[in-house]
Each structure stands twice: as structure tokens, then as C-alpha cells.
Design a protein around this motif. Structure first.
Motif, PDB file in Angstrom:
ATOM      1  N   GLU A  74      -5.180   5.313  -6.495  1.00 18.95           N
ATOM      2  CA  GLU A  74      -3.839   5.810  -6.807  1.00 18.95           C
ATOM      3  C   GLU A  74      -2.893   5.577  -5.635  1.00 18.95           C
ATOM      4  O   GLU A  74      -1.727   5.215  -5.818  1.00 18.95           O
ATOM      5  CB  GLU A  74      -3.912   7.288  -7.157  1.00 18.95           C
ATOM      6  CG  GLU A  74      -4.679   7.572  -8.449  1.00 18.95           C
ATOM      7  CD  GLU A  74      -4.719   9.052  -8.769  1.00 18.95           C
ATOM      8  OE1 GLU A  74      -4.166   9.821  -7.931  1.00 18.95           O
ATOM      9  OE2 GLU A  74      -5.253   9.435  -9.800  1.00 18.95           O
ATOM     10  N   ARG A  75      -3.359   5.794  -4.427  1.00 17.61           N
ATOM     11  CA  ARG A  75      -2.499   5.567  -3.249  1.00 17.61           C
ATOM     12  C   ARG A  75      -2.139   4.091  -3.123  1.00 17.61           C
ATOM     13  O   ARG A  75      -1.017   3.737  -2.752  1.00 17.61           O
ATOM     14  CB  ARG A  75      -3.224   6.033  -1.980  1.00 17.61           C
ATOM     15  CG  ARG A  75      -3.462   7.536  -1.944  1.00 17.61           C
ATOM     16  CD  ARG A  75      -4.153   7.942  -0.651  1.00 17.61           C
ATOM     17  NE  ARG A  75      -3.341   7.548   0.507  1.00 17.61           N
ATOM     18  CZ  ARG A  75      -3.762   7.650   1.762  1.00 17.61           C
ATOM     19  NH1 ARG A  75      -4.999   8.105   2.000  1.00 17.61           N
ATOM     20  NH2 ARG A  75      -2.991   7.287   2.748  1.00 17.61           N
ATOM     21  N   ARG A  76      -3.073   3.194  -3.395  1.00 18.79           N
ATOM     22  CA  ARG A  76      -2.789   1.771  -3.312  1.00 18.79           C
ATOM     23  C   ARG A  76      -1.742   1.371  -4.354  1.00 18.79           C
ATOM     24  O   ARG A  76      -0.819   0.611  -4.051  1.00 18.79           O
ATOM     25  CB  ARG A  76      -4.071   0.976  -3.509  1.00 18.79           C
ATOM     26  CG  ARG A  76      -3.871  -0.534  -3.293  1.00 18.79           C
ATOM     27  CD  ARG A  76      -5.151  -1.305  -3.550  1.00 18.79           C
ATOM     28  NE  ARG A  76      -6.208  -0.946  -2.616  1.00 18.79           N
ATOM     29  CZ  ARG A  76      -7.292  -0.241  -2.945  1.00 18.79           C
ATOM     30  NH1 ARG A  76      -7.437   0.185  -4.206  1.00 18.79           N
ATOM     31  NH2 ARG A  76      -8.222   0.054  -2.059  1.00 18.79           N
ATOM     32  N   ASP A  77      -1.888   1.918  -5.589  1.00 18.77           N
ATOM     33  CA  ASP A  77      -0.896   1.600  -6.629  1.00 18.77           C
ATOM     34  C   ASP A  77       0.482   2.119  -6.254  1.00 18.77           C
ATOM     35  O   ASP A  77       1.500   1.443  -6.470  1.00 18.77           O
ATOM     36  CB  ASP A  77      -1.340   2.192  -7.977  1.00 18.77           C
ATOM     37  CG  ASP A  77      -2.631   1.551  -8.477  1.00 18.77           C
ATOM     38  OD1 ASP A  77      -2.945   0.423  -7.998  1.00 18.77           O
ATOM     39  OD2 ASP A  77      -3.310   2.171  -9.306  1.00 18.77           O
ATOM     40  N   GLN A  78       0.512   3.308  -5.675  1.00 20.53           N
ATOM     41  CA  GLN A  78       1.799   3.877  -5.267  1.00 20.53           C
ATOM     42  C   GLN A  78       2.439   3.037  -4.165  1.00 20.53           C
ATOM     43  O   GLN A  78       3.656   2.815  -4.151  1.00 20.53           O
ATOM     44  CB  GLN A  78       1.589   5.323  -4.799  1.00 20.53           C
ATOM     45  CG  GLN A  78       2.895   6.054  -4.491  1.00 20.53           C
ATOM     46  CD  GLN A  78       2.644   7.494  -4.074  1.00 20.53           C
ATOM     47  OE1 GLN A  78       1.482   7.904  -3.975  1.00 20.53           O
ATOM     48  NE2 GLN A  78       3.698   8.237  -3.868  1.00 20.53           N
ATOM     49  N   LEU A  79       1.643   2.546  -3.236  1.00 16.35           N
ATOM     50  CA  LEU A  79       2.161   1.722  -2.143  1.00 16.35           C
ATOM     51  C   LEU A  79       2.708   0.403  -2.672  1.00 16.35           C
ATOM     52  O   LEU A  79       3.773  -0.071  -2.236  1.00 16.35           O
ATOM     53  CB  LEU A  79       1.047   1.472  -1.121  1.00 16.35           C
ATOM     54  CG  LEU A  79       1.421   0.625   0.097  1.00 16.35           C
ATOM     55  CD1 LEU A  79       2.531   1.299   0.895  1.00 16.35           C
ATOM     56  CD2 LEU A  79       0.206   0.391   0.981  1.00 16.35           C
ATOM     57  N   TYR A  80       2.014  -0.213  -3.650  1.00 16.29           N
ATOM     58  CA  TYR A  80       2.485  -1.469  -4.217  1.00 16.29           C
ATOM     59  C   TYR A  80       3.800  -1.282  -4.948  1.00 16.29           C
ATOM     60  O   TYR A  80       4.686  -2.147  -4.893  1.00 16.29           O
ATOM     61  CB  TYR A  80       1.437  -2.037  -5.169  1.00 16.29           C
ATOM     62  CG  TYR A  80       0.223  -2.623  -4.461  1.00 16.29           C
ATOM     63  CD1 TYR A  80       0.309  -3.008  -3.118  1.00 16.29           C
ATOM     64  CD2 TYR A  80      -0.999  -2.799  -5.127  1.00 16.29           C
ATOM     65  CE1 TYR A  80      -0.783  -3.539  -2.465  1.00 16.29           C
ATOM     66  CE2 TYR A  80      -2.091  -3.343  -4.476  1.00 16.29           C
ATOM     67  CZ  TYR A  80      -1.983  -3.706  -3.126  1.00 16.29           C
ATOM     68  OH  TYR A  80      -3.059  -4.234  -2.474  1.00 16.29           O
ATOM     69  N   LYS A  81       3.927  -0.177  -5.681  1.00 17.92           N
ATOM     70  CA  LYS A  81       5.182   0.094  -6.389  1.00 17.92           C
ATOM     71  C   LYS A  81       6.352   0.220  -5.414  1.00 17.92           C
ATOM     72  O   LYS A  81       7.430  -0.330  -5.658  1.00 17.92           O
ATOM     73  CB  LYS A  81       5.040   1.351  -7.234  1.00 17.92           C
ATOM     74  CG  LYS A  81       4.087   1.186  -8.426  1.00 17.92           C
ATOM     75  CD  LYS A  81       3.990   2.475  -9.208  1.00 17.92           C
ATOM     76  CE  LYS A  81       3.014   2.333 -10.402  1.00 17.92           C
ATOM     77  NZ  LYS A  81       2.910   3.589 -11.184  1.00 17.92           N
ATOM     78  N   ARG A  82       6.159   0.972  -4.351  1.00 21.27           N
ATOM     79  CA  ARG A  82       7.251   1.150  -3.380  1.00 21.27           C
ATOM     80  C   ARG A  82       7.588  -0.169  -2.691  1.00 21.27           C
ATOM     81  O   ARG A  82       8.753  -0.471  -2.441  1.00 21.27           O
ATOM     82  CB  ARG A  82       6.857   2.195  -2.345  1.00 21.27           C
ATOM     83  CG  ARG A  82       6.750   3.590  -2.953  1.00 21.27           C
ATOM     84  CD  ARG A  82       6.331   4.612  -1.903  1.00 21.27           C
ATOM     85  NE  ARG A  82       6.222   5.951  -2.497  1.00 21.27           N
ATOM     86  CZ  ARG A  82       5.828   7.032  -1.830  1.00 21.27           C
ATOM     87  NH1 ARG A  82       5.481   6.929  -0.551  1.00 21.27           N
ATOM     88  NH2 ARG A  82       5.766   8.203  -2.444  1.00 21.27           N
ATOM     89  N   ARG A  83       6.607  -0.981  -2.392  1.00 20.51           N
ATOM     90  CA  ARG A  83       6.860  -2.282  -1.769  1.00 20.51           C
ATOM     91  C   ARG A  83       7.654  -3.170  -2.725  1.00 20.51           C
ATOM     92  O   ARG A  83       8.580  -3.897  -2.316  1.00 20.51           O
ATOM     93  CB  ARG A  83       5.531  -2.946  -1.413  1.00 20.51           C
ATOM     94  CG  ARG A  83       5.656  -4.340  -0.825  1.00 20.51           C
ATOM     95  CD  ARG A  83       4.276  -4.832  -0.405  1.00 20.51           C
ATOM     96  NE  ARG A  83       4.335  -6.203   0.044  1.00 20.51           N
ATOM     97  CZ  ARG A  83       4.230  -7.284  -0.724  1.00 20.51           C
ATOM     98  NH1 ARG A  83       4.047  -7.105  -2.054  1.00 20.51           N
ATOM     99  NH2 ARG A  83       4.304  -8.495  -0.213  1.00 20.51           N
ATOM    100  N   ALA A  84       7.301  -3.114  -4.030  1.00 18.41           N
ATOM    101  CA  ALA A  84       8.042  -3.913  -5.015  1.00 18.41           C
ATOM    102  C   ALA A  84       9.481  -3.462  -5.112  1.00 18.41           C
ATOM    103  O   ALA A  84      10.411  -4.282  -5.246  1.00 18.41           O
ATOM    104  CB  ALA A  84       7.348  -3.843  -6.367  1.00 18.41           C
TER     105      ALA A  84
END
Length: 628
Positions: A74-84
Motif C-alpha cells: 500500500e505504501r508503494r502504491d501511494q508513493l507511485y500515485k504521488r510521484r505521478a
């Protein structure tokens, strides 16, 4: 960079002009506390008290604990969303900036197509021709008279303000220019004054825009010749400032002291600064004198190192030059304000002697500079594979030679005076004459050479003094020539002795003699021979009734009295610096046992200075000893 450019990575959050609506607050209260029926004032007060005593870090620890409980995916998905989101926002900002740049470039392409084309994007160049977009000024609607009047008043005010500002700037510039002109005028006037005084003004080698004054000596040692050039700097008021570089702030000079035994009896005067120390000429003179004194002490130290065999010793800032057994000269480099030795203040004669030595070494250094100039103006010698060494200047050697020559001459005068006193105590008259310091190189008039330089040449020539006189008999005489070469080896004093003894024509003294003990013994021996011959002549000239004396062993001072039957008496003459002893013995000695094996002298007389009234003279003693 002075101006920073910040690029936000999140969309701007718009703030509302009014607070949240009441329904939203009611919904928040219901979600946090439940129904209004269960919410009482006492419950709220208890909650407030709990918040007061609650640990503020406890909630953060719980949040950290909850954050750690999150799943890694979940943390990795959240980080990818913010980077996008950040990348999308940056791309959107880049596109908007590109569109704005293309619009401005297309607008400017109507008037400056080349410059505008450089900032256009490739898509815009292919899609739209250059110069298709233009901007024109549309005539505005006519303004009322009151507005035009206000605009004219504002414009007039701006113009007046600009004129006043320009006038004040011009006045400031004119005053600054006037001060700069006064400063430059004062600077160049002082530079011309320095040049009119005879100083050489030139450009500095490494600073083409700066002027300098040459106060050093061009024929000095290279390390001191380079230090003889100082820059003429300009102060804010235009006055000259002498940038002396490596020259010390205080004036320095070579001090000469005379030492007798363990006491300083004489001291020379150290150079004093000029009275007007603030003038530029005084500072130039101070710098010149200081460089000259430093070079003088450097050359003295350099020469003293090769004179170690003659007793010269050096320390860190001191040179000791021996003159005699009791006297020596001390040379050191001191500041002008260093106190003199209080013991030497009372002895004016020794102070004059120290000043004479100080002036002599300075004259000799100047003479060395002249010799360097003469060698430089002559054709150079042939080239050699080895570099020719620079010889040491003759500064200490002539002074040492002069003082030692004077000391040796004084010693000879003292020695001959002691002999004269001893002979006069015995009734013998002697005549001595002294010719002092007759130099080999006499001063000759020469228009091609300066008088001071000719005088120094005489001082550098070998010294020679003559001491002559008669011995005991009038027809016998002696001559002592003292010679010393101050600059050429072998160094030292040499004595040339010549004696005229008619009774001993074959006797000649050894020449040259370099030791004082040998000279004293030779002179004493010849005086003893003269006394012996005088006794023989006296006994021959006396009448009958006395025995004549004949010289038996002249170099031993022995005489024999001979009659018809043979020798009857023997006389022994012994001469020294302190006394004259004459003894008479029986000529025949008989062999006897015991302590009487040797015959004692029948007559003996000793003469010392100051004993003329207490005993007979030599003539009376010889007459008494000649009686049968």
C-alpha cells in the motif's frame, strides 16, 4: 543567483473567504461525540483536563505505530500515485510555459523574425508561418481635460525631479573631479620636487603604471641593489607615500665600539633620522642610509668569515676584530634609538677613535662601489666555463692593518724606550728617531682620479715605518723598517733590520722577521755587542796602570783582560729589557773540592731604570774592574 525561481510541485489550495457552514460543524461533532443528548458540560470539562495532563508525544508514537502497521504494498502504491501527480503537474507547467513562449515569439516574428525564430518550438515553425500574428495600438477613447491636465502635471513633476537628480549628480561629479585634479596636481608637484632634488624617478619594472625612486646604489651587491628602488604611492589627499618594501621602518646603522680588557671605552655615533621626518625627501634619505648600512654590515660579515685565521670572530649580529692583546673593535648593526654604552660616554678620545673607524669603513665601501663602476665600464673579460667569483671588499683588512701597524710601532717604541732607560741608568747615551706611517703609495697629483679616491688608494697601499738610531758607540747605528701589506697576502707585520757595527762587519741580522720576540732578542743582542765593543774601546783609550780588555766571545758578551803573563780577568756582559748586568771574574779557575769549586765574581754591577744615583756608571765600573 540573486533571484530564486521556485516551482511548486502541488496544486495550489484555494482558501475560502468564509468559514465552514454550520451543518458541517454539526456533522463533525456528531462524528466525534455522538448525539447531542450524550454531550454534557461536565464531559467536556473532563476531556479538557485529560488533554492538559496527557503526554504530547504519546499521540505521535501511536501515529508512528499505525504507520508502521501499513502494508508495504500500500505504501508503494501511494508513493507511485504521488510521484505521478508531481510529474503531471510539472508537465502541465512546462506546456503552459512553452505555449506562452511560442505566442510571444510568434508576435515578435513580425518585426524581428531572426531573433523570434530562435525561441520558437519546431511544431510552431512548421505549423504557422512567421509574421502571421501582429499587434497594433488601438486609439483609445478621448480622455477628459481634467485627466490630461493631471497627466501633464505628473509628467512635468517627473521631468523636474529627473533634472534635479541629474544636476545633483553632475555637481557631485564636478566636486569629485576637482578633488581628483587637486590630488593629481599635488602628487605630480611632489614627484617633480623629488626629481629636482637629484633623485632618479622611473617606472617600476613590474608595475608599468606606477612610478618609483632609485635611492640605492647601482654598483652595490645585487640583493641590495634591487632593494634600492621604492614605489611612490599616492595617498587620498595626493601626498606622496614611499613604499619602501623590505626596508625596516626604523633607521639602522653600524655601530663601532672600542673595548679595552673587559670594558667598553669608546662608541661611535649611530646615524640619526633627519629633523623633518614627515617630508618625502627625509624618508628617501632614511631608506637610502638604512640600505647602505645593511650592505655595509653584510660585507663586513662576509669579509670577517675569511679573516678567521687572523683572530676575527663573528656572531649573529656582532663582529670582533682584535687589534692588540688588550684592545679589540666591536661592530654591530643597531637601531638609531638604541642607547649607547654609558661607560663610553666619558671618554671623548676613544669616541673620536670609534667615529674615525666608522667613517673609514663607510668610505671603503663607497670606494668599492667606484671600483665596481670602473670594472663595469671597461671591456668585459673573455668568457670562461666557470663563473668568476665575486671577491670580498677590502673593508676590515686595511683598518686591521693600520691599527696593528700602529700597535706594533708603539710596541717597538716602548721596547726601545725601555732599553734606552736601562742604558741611561748605566750612563750610556743613545739617540733614537722614529718616522711613522710612510706609505709605499704616496699621494701623487692626478687630475683623472678624484682626491678622495686617490687618498683611499694610499690607504690601501702597504704601510711602512722606519725606526733608526745609534748604538752605544757613535760610529755604530741601526735601522728597523716595519712593513705591512693590508690587502695582499701574506698578511702580517714584517721587520727588516740593518745594523752597522764597525767592530763586527760580518754580523748581519736575519731578514725579514715576523715575530716580536725574535725582533726584541735581535735588537737586544746587537746592543749587547755594542756595549761589549764600547768597553773594549774604553779600556784601550785609558792610560797606563789599568789592564786592557779584549773581546773574546762577542756573541756571549765575554771579554778578557790580558797582560804579559796571560789572561788575568774575565768580564761578562748581560743585557735585557729590564736590566744591564756586568760581572768580572778571575781568568784562572783552580780545581778545588767542596763548595768552592767555582770562583765567585770579584765585581758585579746591575743597572735598572731609576738607579743612576745609587751606583757607579758603566765607565766607572770598567775602570774599577781594569785595575790590576
Amino acid at each position: 543567483m540573486t533571484d530564486s525561481f521556485s516551482l511548486p510541485l502541488r496544486p495550489v489550495i484555494e482558501k475560502r473567504d468564509r468559514p465552514d457552514a454550520l451543518p458541517r460543524d454539526i456533522a463533525q461533532i456528531n462524528a466525534q461525540w455522538g448525539s447531542f443528548r450524550d454531550l454534557t458540560e461536565s464531559l467536556l470539562r473532563e476531556k479538557i483536563e485529560e488533554d492538559k495532563h496527557k503526554d504530547p508525544w504519546e499521540e505521535e508514537d501511536e501515529l508512528d505505530k499505525n504507520s508502521t502497521d501499513l502494508d508495504t504494498s500500500e505504501r508503494r502504491d501511494q508513493l507511485y500515485k504521488r510521484r505521478a501527480e508531481i510529474i503531471q503537474f510539472a508537465m502541465q507547467a512546462h506546456m503552459e510555459a512553452s505555449f506562452a513562449l511560442d505566442f510571444v515569439s510568434l508576435l515578435l516574428s513580425k518585426h524581428n523574425p531572426r531573433q523570434a525564430e530562435m525561441s520558437m518550438s519546431p511544431f510552431l515553425k512548421t505549423a504557422v508561418p512567421l509574421g502571421t500574428l501582429n499587434a497594433e495600438v488601438v486609439n483609445p477613447s478621448p480622455k477628459p481635460d481634467s485627466t490630461l491636465k493631471d497627466i501633464n502635471s505628473v509628467a512635468r513633476g517627473w521631468r523636474l525631479q529627473n533634472f534635479n537628480s541629474a544636476a545633483s549628480k553632475l555637481l557631485i561629479a564636478s566636486s569629485r573631479l576637482e578633488a581628483e585634479v587637486d590630488s593629481e596636481t599635488r602628487y605630480w608637484n611632489e614627484v617633480l620636487a623629488v626629481k629636482e632634488k637629484g633623485w632618479k624617478v622611473c617606472r617600476l619594472p613590474r608595475e608599468g603604471q606606477a612610478l618609483g625612486v632609485q635611492y640605492g646604489f647601482l654598483e652595490a651587491t645585487p640583493i641590495f641593489r634591487d632593494r634600492g628602488l621604492a614605489a611612490l604611492r599616492r595617498n587620498d589627499d595626493g601626498s606622496l607615500f614611499l613604499d619602501k618594501g623590505l626596508v625596516p621602518i626604523k633607521s639602522q646603522g653600524v655601530r663601532v665600539r672600542v673595548k679595552h680588557g673587559d670594558h667598553i671605552v669608546g662608541c661611535s655615533k649611530v646615524c640619526r633620522p633627519p629633523q623633518d621626518a614627515d617630508s618625502i625627501e627625509s624618508r628617501i634619505l632614511q631608506a637610502r642610509d638604512t640600505v647602505f648600512e645593511e650592505e655595509l654590515f653584510y660585507e663586513v660579515m662576509r669579509e670577517a668569515r675569511i679573516l678567521g685565521t687572523q683572530g676575527v670572530t663573528t656572531r649573529q649580529n656582532l663582529v670582533r676584530v682584535p687589534v692588540s692583546e688588550e684592545q679589540e673593535i666591536l661592530l654591530d648593526l643597531v637601531d638609531w634609538d638604541q642607547d649607547h654604552n654609558p661607560e663610553a660616554a666619558a671618554s671623548s678620545e676613544e669616541n673620536v677613535f670609534a667615529d674615525a673607524i666608522a667613517h673609514s669603513i663607510r668610505i671603503l665601501l663607497t670606494y668599492a662601489h667606484r671600483q665596481n663602476l670602473r670594472r663595469r665600464t671597461q671591456p668585459p673579460p673573455p668568457l670562461a666555463p666557470k663563473r668568476r667569483p665575486t671577491p670580498e671588499y677590502h673593508i676590515l683588512r686595511p683598518i686591521m692593518a693600520y691599527l696593528q701597524h700602529k700597535s706594533h710601532l708603539q710596541w717597538l717604541e716602548t721596547f726601545m724606550g725601555d732599553l734606552r732607560k736601562v742604558l741611561e741608568s748605566a750612563g750610556i747615551k743613545c739617540d733614537f728617531q722614529t718616522t711613522q706611517f710612510s706609505s709605499i703609495g704616496m699621494l701623487q697629483p692626478n687630475n683623472m682620479v678624484a682626491k678622495v679616491e686617490a687618498l683611499v688608494r694610499v690607504f690601501l697601499a702597504p704601510f711602512e715605518s722606519t725606526f733608526s738610531g745609534s748604538l752605544v758607540s757613535p760610529e755604530s747605528s741601526f735601522r728597523i723598517r716595519i712593513r705591512m701589506n693590508p690587502v695582499a697576502p701574506p698578511f702580517g707585520t714584517f721587520y727588516d733590520l740593518s745594523v752597522n757595527l764597525p767592530q763586527f762587519p760580518d754580523v748581519r741580522p736575519p731578514n725579514p722577521v715576523g715575530l716580536q720576540d725574535e725582533v726584541s732578542s735581535i735588537i737586544t743582542h746587537f746592543f749587547m755587542l755594542s756595549v761589549t765593543s764600547a768597553i773594549a774601546q774604553q779600556s784601550t783609550a785609558t792610560g797606563t796602570g789599568q789592564l786592557p780588555w779584549e773581546i773574546a766571545f762577542p756573541h756571549h758578551g765575554e771579554l778578557l783582560s790580558v797582560n804579559q803573563t796571560g789572561p788575568t780577568k774575565k768580564m761578562k756582559v748581560s743585557l735585557s729589557r729590564e736590566e744591564l748586568t756586568v760581572s768580572a771574574y778571575p781568568a784562572v779557575r783552580t780545581e778545588m773540592a767542596g763548595s768552592s769549586a767555582k770562583n765567585q765574581p770579584t765585581l758585579s754591577q746591575t743597572w735598572k731604570p731609576g738607579t743612576t744615583e745609587s751606583g757607579p756608571t758603566l765607565t766607572e765600573f770598567v775602570s774599577k774592574a781594569s785595575q790590576p
